[in-house]
Write an enzyme that holds these catalytic residues in place. Sequence first.
Site, PDB file in Angstrom:
ATOM      1  N   LYS A  87       0.393  -1.096   0.301  1.00 16.18           N
ATOM      2  CA  LYS A  87      -0.095   0.511  -0.095  1.00 16.18           C
ATOM      3  C   LYS A  87       0.766   1.078   0.133  1.00 16.18           C
ATOM      4  O   LYS A  87       1.686   1.548   1.025  1.00 16.18           O
ATOM      5  CB  LYS A  87      -1.126  -0.182   1.209  1.00 16.18           C
ATOM      6  CG  LYS A  87      -1.961  -0.608   1.024  1.00 16.18           C
ATOM      7  CD  LYS A  87      -3.214  -1.285   2.058  1.00 16.18           C
ATOM      8  CE  LYS A  87      -3.523   0.508   2.749  1.00 16.18           C
ATOM      9  NZ  LYS A  87      -4.763   0.223   3.868  1.00 16.18           N
TER      10      LYS A  87
HETATM   11  C1  E4P Z   1      -7.030   1.383   4.804  1.00 13.58           C
HETATM   12  O1  E4P Z   1      -6.711   1.499   3.493  1.00 13.58           O
HETATM   13  C2  E4P Z   1      -7.497   2.767   5.337  1.00 13.58           C
HETATM   14  O2  E4P Z   1      -5.916   3.513   5.893  1.00 13.58           O
HETATM   15  C3  E4P Z   1      -8.102   2.747   6.337  1.00 13.58           C
HETATM   16  O3  E4P Z   1      -9.715   2.501   5.593  1.00 13.58           O
HETATM   17  C4  E4P Z   1      -8.573   4.610   7.106  1.00 13.58           C
HETATM   18  O4  E4P Z   1      -9.661   4.474   7.860  1.00 13.58           O
HETATM   19  P1  E4P Z   1     -10.195   5.068   8.550  1.00 13.58           P
HETATM   20  O5  E4P Z   1     -10.816   6.536   8.030  1.00 13.58           O
HETATM   21  O6  E4P Z   1     -10.960   4.807   9.883  1.00 13.58           O
HETATM   22  O7  E4P Z   1      -8.958   5.397   9.316  1.00 13.58           O
END
Ligand code: E4P
Length: 207
Positions: A87
């Site tokens: 990622k």
């Molecule tokens: C996933 O890839 C993201 O990092 C995550 O869903 C972010 O979520 P949040 O807005 O609850 O931190």
Amino acid sequence: MKYLLDTADLAAIRRFCDIFPVAGVTSNPSIVNKEGKTDFFAHMNEIRSIIGPGKPLHIQVTALDTEGMMRDADTLLTKVDKEVYVKVPVTMEGIRAIKRLKAQGVHVTGTAIYSSQQGFLAMEAGADCIAPYFNRMENMGLDPDGIIAALAEMIRLYHYPTEILAASFKNAGQVDRAFLAGAQTATMDPSILEGVLTQPHITNAVA
Ligand code: E4P
């Protein structure tokens, strides 16, 4: 539609993979921090052994610059496995890393997406998945449904192999909207899935 778990909680991953049709697992640095002091790579390998070799495991780099992201990716691929989806935040440094990683044949997920153009650039750079942040966009007064629909339309129109992996959800209604807007995949905290099937009106009806 595919459901992924956005957590690094091993007990939750074990439990929810047993119950739900879970297609994979995602995490980010703050999710990993929530697990407290742990051997990061042993932890990620444990997640891999729970979900099995065939399901995508998305792990985020922590470096902010391209060279650091490339080093992080190399470490992930060496210490977890070659199938990891790395990622990478879609920033100036990140988009360069996405191009380089794709040139090496690595699975890449472009993350921290808040606009359609950010997603388009990640698609064009070769990202396998793109992660628009639904709840965060909504909190900012942006239009997550419209942005996901625009991404889905470009994928359809130009046959990009990219998958929309919508993320950042606070409730099941947001997940519905992401799927309806064209996201093929959504990643969420397991509590959202559990909440869908444990509503008192369901329990009452069954009783
Ligand atoms: C996933 O890839 C993201 O990092 C995550 O869903 C972010 O979520 P949040 O807005 O609850 O931190």
